[in-house]
Design an enzyme around this catalytic site. Structure first.
Site, PDB file in Angstrom:
ATOM      1  N   GLU A  47      -7.520 -16.630 -28.395  1.00  0.00           N
ATOM      2  CA  GLU A  47      -7.532 -15.658 -29.113  1.00  0.00           C
ATOM      3  C   GLU A  47      -6.910 -15.510 -30.527  1.00  0.00           C
ATOM      4  OE1 GLU A  47      -6.024 -10.777 -28.442  1.00  0.00           O
ATOM      5  OE2 GLU A  47      -4.812 -12.491 -27.726  1.00  0.00           O
ATOM      6  N   GLU A 143      -1.845  -3.806 -32.007  1.00  0.00           N
ATOM      7  CA  GLU A 143      -3.265  -3.801 -32.140  1.00  0.00           C
ATOM      8  C   GLU A 143      -3.896  -2.828 -32.323  1.00  0.00           C
ATOM      9  OE1 GLU A 143      -5.095  -6.736 -29.576  1.00  0.00           O
ATOM     10  OE2 GLU A 143      -3.275  -7.291 -28.651  1.00  0.00           O
TER      11      GLU A 143
END
Length: 315
Positions: A47, A143
């Site tokens: 990621e 996030e």
């Protein structure tokens, strides 16, 4: 006839905030070279593989974080990775931050075939963390500030003679992630992650971070009869320790290959995709054993309200 795909899990060590895209890409190309030498057909990167994990930093003006996002893929800086992979006939999974032409921000992963062509895209659905600065945390996990929930669902793609699905980081903790792709026939589920070794939102014994990392992937590999490949960005990244533990798990739920470091490291495994058939055709044969029509009875007995989609299926 067996369908053998040699998979490489290409863990990356930490990426410093000032490390260039070119440097990160060169590190991945080096891992691709190793993968080619070991006969890999397909490589999984982490990621946000092109940058530091920038959601740990708070910025009031989100546009000032734009340099962490990719506006196109491949870009001039990432094209050498595509070219190196195509030269060796290796497909790959790559995670990165995406900024769309109309201003949407996603935590994204792509699937690339052995010719360097992008064949699939996934945008992270289960965003963890918070959206505003939290003074009680040693570092942030923003996030929800820098990304929108993914809008593409959990897709699968035919590649390398099998059916591949994608997820990202926190998605691995949710059973729906695997089940949706498994219902679509997924035989291999690949995901990258950047996971701190400390839970900053609540107390959690440190050893549980790696335990739960592997538990979720192993259990869901077994329950969905699929290979699961989880690949970390790991090590001490600008004061935050990221767990490693990158691994390849077969449909039995067993780890068949695992890293031994928190640095750049490639592990490989020659996966027989036909191993996914056993569970799908026997223990977890959905057509034979998955009794949605009886879920209504079960929920009536327990007092749990049935979701609308299952209510309709049970009628």
């Amino acid at each position: 006839m067996s369908r053998i795909v040699t998979i490489g899990a290409a863990q990356l060590g930490p990426i410093a905030p000032d490390e260039s895209r070119a440097s990160a890409v060169n590190r991945m190309i080096e891992l691709l070279k190793q993968a080619g030498d070991r006969g890999c057909n397909f490589v999984v990167f982490p990621e946000l593989a092109l940058t530091t994990f920038f959601p740990r930093y708070y910025e009031e003006d989100i546009s000032k974080m734009n340099h962490h996002y990719e506006r196109e893929m491949p870009s001039a800086e990432t094209r050498p990775l595509f070219e190196a992979a195509a030269e060796r006939g290796i497909g790959f999974y790559l995670g990165y931050a995406e900024l769309t032409p109309d201003g949407h921000r996603y935590n994204t992963a792509i699937l690339v075939d052995e010719t360097g062509k992008i064949t699939g895209k996934y945008r992270k659905v289960h965003l963890p963390g918070h959206s505003e600065y939290d003074p009680n945390r040693p570092w942030q996990h923003l996030e929800k500030r820098y990304f929108e929930p993914g809008d593409l669902g959990f897709g699968v793609w035919r590649q390398h003679g099998g059916i591949i699905g994608m997820a990202i980081c926190n998605d691995r903790r949710w059973p729906e992630t695997y089940r949706v792709m498994s219902l679509k026939g997924a035989e291999v589920i690949v995901l990258g992650y950047n996971t701190p070794d400390v839970n900053t939102s609540a107390f959690e014994p440190n050893h549980l971070r790696m335990f739960h990392n592997h538990l979720t992937m192993q259990a869901n590999a077994y329950m969905n009869s699929a290979f699961v490949v989880g690949v970390a960005k790991a090590g001490m990244e600008d004061g935050c320790m990221l767990i490693g533990g990158s691994c390849i798990i077969q449909p039995s739920g067993e780890i068949v290959s695992q890293v031994s470091s928190v640095d750049d490291e490639l592990i490989t495994y020659s996966a027989d995709l036909d191993l996914a058939k056993m569970g799908k055709e026997t223990v977890f044969n959905y057509a034979k054993h998955r009794r949605i029509e009886h879920y209504g009875t079960i929920t009536t007995q327990t007092g749990v309200e049935l979701p609308p989609e299952l209510s309709e299926a049970a009628e």
